[in-house]
Every structure is written in C-alpha cells, then in structure tokens.
Design a protein around this motif. Structure first.
Motif, PDB file in Angstrom:
ATOM      1  N   PRO A 143       0.815  -1.233   0.000  1.00  0.00           N
ATOM      2  CA  PRO A 143       0.000   0.000   0.000  1.00  0.00           C
ATOM      3  C   PRO A 143       0.840   1.271   0.000  1.00  0.00           C
ATOM      4  N   ARG A 144       2.006   1.231   0.673  1.00  0.00           N
ATOM      5  CA  ARG A 144       2.858   2.417   0.708  1.00  0.00           C
ATOM      6  C   ARG A 144       3.404   2.738  -0.681  1.00  0.00           C
ATOM      7  N   TYR A 145       3.735   1.691  -1.451  1.00  0.00           N
ATOM      8  CA  TYR A 145       4.247   1.889  -2.813  1.00  0.00           C
ATOM      9  C   TYR A 145       3.217   2.630  -3.660  1.00  0.00           C
ATOM     10  N   PHE A 146       1.952   2.224  -3.549  1.00  0.00           N
ATOM     11  CA  PHE A 146       0.897   2.870  -4.332  1.00  0.00           C
ATOM     12  C   PHE A 146       0.629   4.298  -3.832  1.00  0.00           C
ATOM     13  N   GLU A 147       0.593   4.470  -2.512  1.00  0.00           N
ATOM     14  CA  GLU A 147       0.340   5.796  -1.946  1.00  0.00           C
ATOM     15  C   GLU A 147       1.416   6.794  -2.336  1.00  0.00           C
ATOM     16  N   ASN A 148       2.663   6.351  -2.362  1.00  0.00           N
ATOM     17  CA  ASN A 148       3.766   7.241  -2.757  1.00  0.00           C
ATOM     18  C   ASN A 148       3.672   7.681  -4.211  1.00  0.00           C
ATOM     19  N   ARG A 149       2.837   6.982  -4.969  1.00  0.00           N
ATOM     20  CA  ARG A 149       2.649   7.323  -6.385  1.00  0.00           C
ATOM     21  C   ARG A 149       1.251   7.847  -6.664  1.00  0.00           C
ATOM     22  N   GLY A 150       0.591   8.327  -5.588  1.00  0.00           N
ATOM     23  CA  GLY A 150      -0.699   8.996  -5.738  1.00  0.00           C
ATOM     24  C   GLY A 150      -1.875   8.082  -6.005  1.00  0.00           C
ATOM     25  N   THR A 151      -1.785   6.809  -5.625  1.00  0.00           N
ATOM     26  CA  THR A 151      -2.850   5.841  -5.894  1.00  0.00           C
ATOM     27  C   THR A 151      -3.143   5.045  -4.632  1.00  0.00           C
ATOM     28  N   HIS A 152      -4.401   4.682  -4.464  1.00  0.00           N
ATOM     29  CA  HIS A 152      -4.800   3.846  -3.318  1.00  0.00           C
ATOM     30  C   HIS A 152      -5.173   2.460  -3.817  1.00  0.00           C
ATOM     31  N   ILE A 187      -8.910   4.229  -7.595  1.00  0.00           N
ATOM     32  CA  ILE A 187      -8.575   3.172  -6.642  1.00  0.00           C
ATOM     33  C   ILE A 187      -8.331   1.846  -7.370  1.00  0.00           C
TER      34      ILE A 187
END
Length: 324
Positions: A143-152, A187
């Motif tokens: 989840p952190r990988y996606f959040e760091n790229r503006g995606t949930h 999402i």
C-alpha cells in the motif's frame, strides 16, 4: 570504499544501492559515475575505473553489476581472454577512499573461501545482504508503494497482488506500475488486480499436477490449453512439473519412514500448507507412478532438445501416456 550488495533478485540489489549512492556521491554525472556489466567486461577494466579519479572531482562511483566472481560455484569462474585478476585483488586489499566501488552480486550467498572475498575482507569492504521481504513487510510495503505514487489500493486487492507476484520484487514493480497506469489516479480494486495480474505459472502447474494425481486427464489437458493461450512454453511447464513431482517423491519418502508433518516441514524447509497439499495428492497416486512420471518428464525434455519431437506434441504425449 567498497560495498558488496547481494541477493538472488537482481532488481532488489539494484534498487538497494540507491541509498548508498545518494549518501556517498549525491551529485553524479557521466564523469564521476561509471556502470560496468561484469558479464561482458574484464576485471582489468574494473581495476582501471576504480583506480582513477577525474580531475575536479572529490568522489567517484563505480558500479559493477553481475559480479558473479563472488557467487558460490563448484568451479572457479574463468577469466576472459587477456584478462588478469592480480591488480584488482591488490586494489581490493587497499581501496581508494575517494572511489566508491559497488559490487552487485545476484546470489543469496557469497563464496567466503575464495581469494576475492578474502581480499575484500582485508580491505574492510562492507558486505550488505538485501534480505527478501517477509509477509508482514509485503503487507506494509504494497500500500505504501501505491500511496507514494498517488494511488490507493484496496486491502483485498493488495492481498491478491501479493499472492500473484509470489515474492518476486521485480514482478511486483512491473505489475504495480501497470496497475497505477491503468487506474490513472483511481482506486485499485480486487477486480482490477484479478483482471490485469496473471497468477504465477507455478500455481497453474500445481493445479495441473494435482489433476494428474487425480487421474483427471481431461482437466489436465484443459489446463494445458489455457496455459498455451497465456504463451506458456512446454519446456518451462515440463521443468516446473518435474519440480512438483520431485517434491511429491520427497514427501512420500518421508511419509513412508514415519515423519510427522512438522518433521517434514523442517526437513524440506516448506510451510504446513505445502506439505499438507502434498500428502493429500499422495492419496491418489502410487509412489511408482511418481517415478514413472519423472522419467517421462526427463524423456520429453530430452526429445525436445534433441529435435526428435515438437515441444507441444511432446507435452500432449506426456499427458496421454500418464493416462495409460
């Protein structure tokens, strides 16, 4: 200073050196950062680059990818024509402080008895293993990988993605970036992962081997046809099937000698579910049939590589013979 960064997954090794480079040589350009693929470069070239600091620079980075000389192997790696190692060994024992050398080794273990390792140890090189992700680390990282790229990404989608990348970091990065591009800021749902990320080939091969153990040849052929649609090569399937049946053979051997599941887990270094699934498959197949299948798999691969039969035909004959 010399760093030896190693792991079996090359993508993890390459990503793992970024922090070192940013710390040691934060401002890099073509003059003060050199990348060498040691699969096709000589040791003397690495020695020359490591021994030279360009005018006007205080530090230099030399990254030697695929430094297979430090891998454990039964035979000593051969040098290329007109290459020599003595100069580099001397450098490893007395490295330049201004030149940061990073040796990237794509292996989980190093040859600690070899002359290269000993020379590096004498020169106080830092040996840095890049440890594989645990389940808990994947759960936090995805989840952190996606959040760091503006995606949930939904929790259920992250769990499915973790299952399908099968612990392979490079596969994760490729699949995650594909999903991020596809949703374009929206999402990532379970259904999207289900649609875009294929199951690992090993999972399909397990289902195929299970069908064979149950003597369900119709299902086995249907699975094979689905795999062909996914562009799976018959040779790869043969090798993965061989691994599955060798595992069953090991479980059968230990079972017949009275080993408990816990003892099998320890002996074979496998999880409970894997052992339990193997024992379940052994309820439907005789030990001698496993041996016959392993021989047939070997013969099929041999026939393919000697040009006696097309690989698709070889695999279909393999399934047909299993039914006989």
């Amino acid at each position: 200073m010399i760093y030896v960064v190693y792991a079996s997954q090359s993508k993890m090794v390459k990503d793992g050196i970024n922090k070192i480079l940013d710390k040691e040589v934060p401002e890099r350009d073509p003059m003060n950062s050199v990348y060498l693929d040691m699969g096709n470069r000589k040791l003397v070239e690495l020695y020359d680059e490591a021994s030279y600091l360009p005018l006007g620079y205080e530090k230099k980075a030399v990254v030697a990818e695929n430094f297979y000389y430090l891998e454990k192997s039964k035979s000593k790696p051969k040098l290329m024509k007109d290459d020599e190692i003595e100069g580099l060994l001397s450098y490893f024992r007395n490295p330049m402080e201004e030149v940061i050398v990073l040796l990237l080794v794509y292996s989980d273990t190093l040859d600690e008895k070899g002359e290269i390792y000993k020379a590096l140890a004498d020169g106080n090189a830092k040996f840095i293993p890049v440890l594989p992700f645990t389940d808990d680390k994947w759960d936090a990282y995805i989840p952190r990988y996606f959040e760091n790229r503006g995606t949930h990404i939904e929790d259920s989608a992250a769990k499915l993605l973790k299952e399908r990348i099968n612990g392979d970091y490079s596969t994760f990065v490729n699949e995650a970036d594909k999903l991020i591009t596809y949703v374009d800021g929206e999402i990532v749902t379970y259904d999207i992962v289900e649609k875009l990320v294929s199951r690992p080939l090993e999972d399909d091969v397990f289902v195929l081997s299970n069908a064979l153990c149950h003597k369900d040849i119709g299902l086995a052929i249907a699975i094979y046809k689905d795999l062909k649609v996914k562009s799976a090569e018959s040779v790869s399937l043969i090798r993965l099937l061989s691994r599955e049946f060798r595992f069953l053979n090991q479980v059968a051997f230990l079972r017949d000698r009275g080993y408990s599941i816990d003892q099998m887990m320890s002996e074979l270094n496998q999880k409970y579910g894997r052992i339990k699934a193997g024992l379940n498959s052994l309820r439907y197949i005789e030990t001698e049939d496993i041996g016959k299948m392993l021989e047939d798999l070997y013969q099929a691969e041999l026939n393919i590589f000697t040009g006696k039969v097309d690989q698709d035909i070889a695999f279909q004959l393999l399934l047909a013979n299993f039914a006989s």
